[in-house]
Design an enzyme around this catalytic site. Structure first.
Site, PDB file in Angstrom:
ATOM      1  N   SER A 140       0.857  -1.178   0.000  1.00 58.15           N
ATOM      2  CA  SER A 140       0.000   0.000   0.000  1.00 58.15           C
ATOM      3  C   SER A 140       0.895   1.229   0.000  1.00 58.15           C
ATOM      4  CB  SER A 140      -0.908   0.005   1.235  1.00 58.15           C
ATOM      5  OG  SER A 140      -1.738   1.144   1.239  1.00 58.15           O
ATOM      6  N   GLU A 141       0.619   2.181  -0.890  1.00 58.00           N
ATOM      7  CA  GLU A 141       1.554   3.295  -1.076  1.00 58.00           C
ATOM      8  C   GLU A 141       1.677   4.207   0.136  1.00 58.00           C
ATOM      9  OE1 GLU A 141      -1.040   6.068  -4.025  1.00 58.00           O
ATOM     10  OE2 GLU A 141      -1.162   3.893  -4.179  1.00 58.00           O
ATOM     11  N   ASN A 142       0.756   4.076   1.103  1.00 55.09           N
ATOM     12  CA  ASN A 142       0.898   4.873   2.319  1.00 55.09           C
ATOM     13  C   ASN A 142       1.895   4.259   3.300  1.00 55.09           C
ATOM     14  OD1 ASN A 142      -1.138   2.854   2.512  1.00 55.09           O
ATOM     15  ND2 ASN A 142      -1.824   3.715   4.436  1.00 55.09           N
ATOM     16  N   GLY A 143       2.516   3.102   2.940  1.00 55.99           N
ATOM     17  CA  GLY A 143       3.617   2.597   3.741  1.00 55.99           C
ATOM     18  C   GLY A 143       3.400   1.263   4.431  1.00 55.99           C
ATOM     19  N   SER A 156       8.113   4.176   0.883  1.00 55.39           N
ATOM     20  CA  SER A 156       7.129   3.574  -0.003  1.00 55.39           C
ATOM     21  C   SER A 156       7.312   4.046  -1.442  1.00 55.39           C
ATOM     22  CB  SER A 156       5.716   3.910   0.489  1.00 55.39           C
ATOM     23  OG  SER A 156       4.742   3.304  -0.337  1.00 55.39           O
TER      24      SER A 156
END
Length: 216
Positions: free
Chosen positions: A45-48, A87
């Site tokens: 997930s690109e939020n980390g 990320s």
């Protein structure tokens, strides 16, 4: 079978064990539900977060564990949590094997438009520009037609996400690849004829001599 399920099930067949995969907002989040039993894929997930699982049961959500859209997710054993800079370092550094994104339009050369001006359809581009440019492979998951208009078009009328063409577009009507800058129909949806796909598409499609029915 509903369109979103057809699309997600077909895209799940593109995954292989050990892949690092980013799933975008909307239809793409369903892809994880159709992994073959025993297959282990690292969802990012690109939020980390790497190691996202399914949607938690009611009452089991944790406020700090969400996907990029803010929806609750589970972290599987061995999951890793890190900051946004790390990320996007993974994304921009070319370490993602695959990203699956929603789309508003894909043109016949494979260019994706999946955002528009704020407060219209979605609030902004988010990480899509980085994902399309940085992932090794890009698949678009979207319905073929919206409000009576084809989403596979000759030329995008919405802002382009990236000049890099996507690899594959999967809709409920078919699977389209973008080889050498041309939209090629590889598969038709369950019970859908080639003629139906052509009629629903506002773009020039290359039609191979053999077009399979989508295995879902």
């Amino acid at each position: 079978m509903e369109p979103h399920t057809i699309i997600a099930r077909r895209i799940a067949r593109e995954l292989s064990p050990g892949m690092l995969v980013n799933l975008g907002i909307g239809i793409p989040t369903r892809v994880a539900n159709f992994l073959p039993p025993g297959m282990h894929v690292f969802f990012q997930s690109e939020n980390g977060l790497i190691g996202t699982g399914s949607v938690p049961e009611e009452g089991m959500a944790h406020p700090t564990l969400t996907d990029a859209a803010g929806h609750p997710v589970m972290a599987l054993p061995g999951a890793s949590i890190f900051d946004s800079a790390m990320s996007f370092g993974l994304i921009r550094g070319g370490h993602l094997d695959l990203t699956v994104l929603g789309g508003l339009q894909v043109d016949q050369s494979g260019r994706l438009a999946n955002w528009t001006i704020p407060n219209k359809i979605v609030p902004g581009m988010g990480g899509a520009m980085d994902l399309v440019s940085g992932a090794k492979r890009v698949i678009v998951a979207m319905q073929h037609v919206a409000k009576g208009a084809s989403k596979i078009v000759k030329k995008c009328t919405l802002p382009i996400t990236s000049t890099r063409p996507v690899d594959l577009a999967v809709t409920e009507l078919g699977v389209i690849a973008f080889r050498d800058g041309r939209a090629t129909l590889l598969e038709t949806g369950p019970g859908i004829s080639t003629a139906q796909v052509v009629a629903a598409t506002n773009a020039e499609l290359v039609l191979p001599s053999t077009i399979l029915e989508m295995p879902v």
